[in-house]
Design a protein around this motif. Sequence first.
Motif, PDB file in Angstrom:
ATOM      1  N   TRP A  25       0.843  -1.279   0.151  1.00  0.00           N
ATOM      2  CA  TRP A  25      -0.128   0.234   0.482  1.00  0.00           C
ATOM      3  C   TRP A  25       0.682   1.459  -0.045  1.00  0.00           C
ATOM      4  O   TRP A  25       1.652   1.469   0.438  1.00  0.00           O
ATOM      5  CB  TRP A  25      -0.851   0.115   0.970  1.00  0.00           C
ATOM      6  N   SER A  26       0.896   2.799  -0.739  1.00  0.00           N
ATOM      7  CA  SER A  26       1.561   3.558  -0.703  1.00  0.00           C
ATOM      8  C   SER A  26       1.126   4.384   0.395  1.00  0.00           C
ATOM      9  O   SER A  26       0.006   4.107   1.254  1.00  0.00           O
ATOM     10  CB  SER A  26       1.084   4.407  -1.909  1.00  0.00           C
ATOM     11  N   GLU A  27       2.107   4.628   0.378  1.00  0.00           N
ATOM     12  CA  GLU A  27       2.415   5.716   2.163  1.00  0.00           C
ATOM     13  C   GLU A  27       2.084   6.723   1.846  1.00  0.00           C
ATOM     14  O   GLU A  27       2.213   8.023   3.060  1.00  0.00           O
ATOM     15  CB  GLU A  27       3.801   6.069   2.380  1.00  0.00           C
ATOM     16  N   GLY A  28       1.865   7.858   0.575  1.00  0.00           N
ATOM     17  CA  GLY A  28       1.129   8.831   0.608  1.00  0.00           C
ATOM     18  C   GLY A  28       0.976   9.320  -0.823  1.00  0.00           C
ATOM     19  O   GLY A  28       1.900   8.749  -1.707  1.00  0.00           O
ATOM     20  N   LEU A  29       0.548  10.558  -0.978  1.00  0.00           N
ATOM     21  CA  LEU A  29       0.180  11.174  -2.393  1.00  0.00           C
ATOM     22  C   LEU A  29       1.902  11.724  -2.886  1.00  0.00           C
ATOM     23  O   LEU A  29       2.130  11.437  -4.261  1.00  0.00           O
ATOM     24  CB  LEU A  29      -0.033  12.129  -2.027  1.00  0.00           C
ATOM     25  N   LEU A  30       2.475  11.547  -2.065  1.00  0.00           N
ATOM     26  CA  LEU A  30       4.069  11.457  -2.678  1.00  0.00           C
ATOM     27  C   LEU A  30       5.175  11.238  -2.665  1.00  0.00           C
ATOM     28  O   LEU A  30       6.515  11.008  -2.868  1.00  0.00           O
ATOM     29  CB  LEU A  30       5.136  12.599  -1.296  1.00  0.00           C
ATOM     30  N   SER A  31       4.587   9.237  -2.218  1.00  0.00           N
ATOM     31  CA  SER A  31       5.228   8.714  -2.844  1.00  0.00           C
ATOM     32  C   SER A  31       5.223   7.659  -3.314  1.00  0.00           C
ATOM     33  O   SER A  31       3.628   7.271  -4.619  1.00  0.00           O
ATOM     34  CB  SER A  31       5.451   7.441  -1.229  1.00  0.00           C
ATOM     35  N   PRO A  32       6.059   6.510  -4.086  1.00  0.00           N
ATOM     36  CA  PRO A  32       5.624   5.655  -5.211  1.00  0.00           C
ATOM     37  C   PRO A  32       3.968   4.972  -5.048  1.00  0.00           C
ATOM     38  O   PRO A  32       3.625   4.177  -3.882  1.00  0.00           O
ATOM     39  CB  PRO A  32       7.007   4.688  -5.019  1.00  0.00           C
ATOM     40  N   THR A  33       3.485   4.687  -5.985  1.00  0.00           N
ATOM     41  CA  THR A  33       2.595   4.278  -6.100  1.00  0.00           C
ATOM     42  C   THR A  33       2.317   3.708  -7.138  1.00  0.00           C
ATOM     43  O   THR A  33       2.838   4.215  -8.043  1.00  0.00           O
ATOM     44  CB  THR A  33       0.987   5.579  -6.211  1.00  0.00           C
ATOM     45  N   ALA A  34       1.263   2.002  -6.838  1.00  0.00           N
ATOM     46  CA  ALA A  34       1.111   1.451  -7.719  1.00  0.00           C
ATOM     47  C   ALA A  34      -0.269   1.772  -8.570  1.00  0.00           C
ATOM     48  O   ALA A  34      -0.537   2.636  -8.576  1.00  0.00           O
ATOM     49  CB  ALA A  34       0.762  -0.212  -7.236  1.00  0.00           C
ATOM     50  N   SER A  35      -0.269   0.464 -10.305  1.00  0.00           N
ATOM     51  CA  SER A  35      -1.477   1.016 -10.553  1.00  0.00           C
ATOM     52  C   SER A  35      -1.535  -0.020 -11.221  1.00  0.00           C
ATOM     53  O   SER A  35      -0.413  -0.867 -11.371  1.00  0.00           O
ATOM     54  CB  SER A  35      -0.968   2.446 -11.420  1.00  0.00           C
ATOM     55  N   LEU A  36      -2.515  -0.045 -12.310  1.00  0.00           N
ATOM     56  CA  LEU A  36      -3.071  -1.419 -12.735  1.00  0.00           C
ATOM     57  C   LEU A  36      -2.216  -1.829 -13.593  1.00  0.00           C
ATOM     58  O   LEU A  36      -1.460  -2.840 -13.927  1.00  0.00           O
ATOM     59  CB  LEU A  36      -4.813  -1.481 -12.928  1.00  0.00           C
ATOM     60  N   PRO A  37      -2.625  -0.969 -14.662  1.00  0.00           N
ATOM     61  CA  PRO A  37      -1.510  -1.480 -15.268  1.00  0.00           C
ATOM     62  C   PRO A  37       0.095  -0.998 -15.327  1.00  0.00           C
ATOM     63  O   PRO A  37       0.789  -2.179 -16.050  1.00  0.00           O
ATOM     64  CB  PRO A  37      -2.102   0.403 -16.725  1.00  0.00           C
ATOM     65  N   VAL A  38       0.277  -0.903 -14.401  1.00  0.00           N
ATOM     66  CA  VAL A  38       2.149  -0.847 -14.036  1.00  0.00           C
ATOM     67  C   VAL A  38       2.134  -2.250 -13.714  1.00  0.00           C
ATOM     68  O   VAL A  38       2.791  -2.748 -13.586  1.00  0.00           O
ATOM     69  CB  VAL A  38       2.988   0.942 -14.299  1.00  0.00           C
ATOM     70  N   LEU A  39       1.450  -2.337 -12.254  1.00  0.00           N
ATOM     71  CA  LEU A  39       1.407  -4.246 -11.943  1.00  0.00           C
ATOM     72  C   LEU A  39       1.777  -5.082 -13.485  1.00  0.00           C
ATOM     73  O   LEU A  39       2.633  -5.815 -13.040  1.00  0.00           O
ATOM     74  CB  LEU A  39       0.135  -4.385 -11.743  1.00  0.00           C
ATOM     75  N   ILE A  40       1.010  -4.719 -14.264  1.00  0.00           N
ATOM     76  CA  ILE A  40       0.826  -5.920 -15.504  1.00  0.00           C
ATOM     77  C   ILE A  40       2.082  -5.874 -16.111  1.00  0.00           C
ATOM     78  O   ILE A  40       2.522  -7.085 -16.196  1.00  0.00           O
ATOM     79  CB  ILE A  40      -0.613  -5.318 -16.874  1.00  0.00           C
ATOM     80  N   PHE A  41       2.279  -4.847 -16.344  1.00  0.00           N
ATOM     81  CA  PHE A  41       4.136  -4.425 -17.207  1.00  0.00           C
ATOM     82  C   PHE A  41       5.192  -5.303 -16.335  1.00  0.00           C
ATOM     83  O   PHE A  41       5.813  -5.443 -16.321  1.00  0.00           O
ATOM     84  CB  PHE A  41       4.113  -3.068 -17.131  1.00  0.00           C
ATOM     85  N   ASN A  42       4.858  -4.761 -14.904  1.00  0.00           N
ATOM     86  CA  ASN A  42       6.386  -5.288 -13.841  1.00  0.00           C
ATOM     87  C   ASN A  42       6.180  -6.963 -13.900  1.00  0.00           C
ATOM     88  O   ASN A  42       7.310  -7.234 -13.350  1.00  0.00           O
ATOM     89  CB  ASN A  42       5.957  -4.691 -12.794  1.00  0.00           C
ATOM     90  N   LEU A  43       4.506  -7.293 -13.833  1.00  0.00           N
ATOM     91  CA  LEU A  43       4.979  -8.609 -13.280  1.00  0.00           C
ATOM     92  C   LEU A  43       4.228  -9.743 -14.350  1.00  0.00           C
ATOM     93  O   LEU A  43       4.492 -11.541 -14.189  1.00  0.00           O
ATOM     94  CB  LEU A  43       3.884  -8.822 -12.794  1.00  0.00           C
ATOM     95  N   TYR A  44       4.994  -9.305 -15.646  1.00  0.00           N
ATOM     96  CA  TYR A  44       4.232 -10.048 -16.935  1.00  0.00           C
ATOM     97  C   TYR A  44       5.312 -11.502 -17.307  1.00  0.00           C
ATOM     98  O   TYR A  44       4.827 -11.998 -17.458  1.00  0.00           O
ATOM     99  CB  TYR A  44       3.915  -9.416 -18.153  1.00  0.00           C
TER     100      TYR A  44
END
Lengths: 293, 325
Positions: free
Chosen positions: A235-254
């Motif tokens: 889970w993201s720690e706040g608006l100023l820290s790295p944040t996950a998103s659905l498309p990037v999840l697919i790209f990072n884990l494919y």
Amino acid sequence: MSGYIQSETDESLARELCSPLPTERVMFTYMMNAIAFGFTGLALIPLLSILWEIFVRGISGLKSDMFVKAVIDNGFGNAILGTIIMVIIGAIFSIPTGIMTGIFLAEFGQTNPITSIVRFIASILTGVPSIVVGVFAYGVIVLLTKGFSAIAGGFALAVIMLPVIILTTEESLKLIPTSQRLASAALGGTRFQTTFRIVLTTAIPGITTGILLAVARAAGETAPLIFTALFSLDWSEGLLSPTASLPVLIFNLYNDPDPQKSQLVWTTSIVLIGLILGVSIISRLVIRQRRIK
Amino acid sequence: MANLSDDSNLGDESFNLTEISGTNFWFDQGFTRLVYFFAVITVAVLFLMSWVILHEALPAIKQFGVGFLWGQNWDTGNQIFGALPYIYGTLVSSAIAILFAVPVGMAVALVTSENFLPTSLRTILAFVVELIAAIPSVIIGLWAIFVFIPVLEPLQKWLASNLKWIPLFNTEDPSGTNILTAGVILAIMILPTMAAISRDVLMAIPKELRSASMALGSTRWETIFRVLLPSGFSGIVSAAMLALGRALGETMAVTMVIGNSAQISASLLDPAYTIPSVLANEFAEAEPGLHIGALSYLALILFGLTLAVNIGAVLLVKWVGRKNK
């Protein structure tokens, strides 16, 4: 003598007029028909195949607790939350700017040279590659705040959403008959009153579908997020820290060798594609119905 | 009528038809200013974007100058950067995409704009093809890797073993990830753009032209080739240009299938690299300074390239529109 020749040409002319088309012209027609329909069929295969494969490969892994777990626990809850947060940040910037610019294009003199420059720039913005928008967001937000963050990702999405909202707002405002504006003006309405009480209230469905299209487009964007919001397994720690998103999840884990993670990729695809196709089919159908009227 | 002249209100000083009350006046002024302000923001976004990317690229521009465009080395360790393999990959993969997308897109546009099929079926067909545009690029890439490449690979292996004498297919034992696969995937992705705009162009051609050609005895396809395509030519060219602009900037799907190897090879079955792909792969981990500068320089080149193509297409559409009026 001359009468005889006359009748012969008449006969051949008649024969030509009554006979079917020469074989090569008929063949040409059939051949082109076959090519056109063949190509059209070919064009449909990828879409149907994508939808089918994602459904078949992803549906078996879909569990309800995935929506509340982070990627690290084989869920995609943090990615959904991240996508929603970044789209909201994008919307906060792009919706007012987009609607106001759309009003400017439709209501402030359509032949005005300034209007046509703004319209030109809006249509040019549509064509800017999303990865270039990412480099822009990196330069503006990541370098300024010294870190990858949801805000930087949201800013990039805002730039991507902006031209879509501008152009659809302008389109839906143009559909409103000028007589309504004149009627308002004749009753003493100022430009502010005419625009807000008459034009905007009538155009709200059109503008809403435009916003939905922009949201659907932004939710599927990967390129501008991979170096603005980066990614996070938890889970993201706040608006100023790295944040996950659905498309990037697919790209990072494919390419992940872990079978659970590769299953997660397909399941995430179902959720993402369901979200996006749902929104864009609804909004396109609404737009289509309005055009037919 | 007689009453009107008796109406004392009209002569009254306090009743002025053209007056706008104070609050309304300020609302109106404020509203106008606000609208102008937001329109200026939109314009500013484009210029700010150009300036920011130029600014980021400055270290690399100072270091390499224009020579960056034909430099062939990309060595992060020794801080030597050249753009040519990336520019080559971007242009060639987009060219392949256009080659496939133009005929297929035209076929879809013709089938959905001429009366081959009943109207309801045509609308559905056009709608379904447009839906491809809504599918996220990363999902198309995922599908390409796990579904499309296994189908395409035997064909590419056959090409490589039987047509090796053609330089285009001269690769020993190609893997599925190469510039040809990337081009085909790009073609699928730009197909909706090509089809939708060509369809609009064809539908805008007056019905009389079709009828006239038919009345002179042309068949349907003779009408299409001799009348419709020539009169819609510039519109179709601009459709292809907009599609090209999209292909040049497409990132995720290409990154996943092109093989990501910075080389210039005549064979279409060799892996390659594109500008968007190298940005996607290296930007997040790049070190500030020359590496970020070189990547931004690449982004600037891509930006300029797509801007030129898109502006050309928009101007062409405008010019055609004016001519038709």
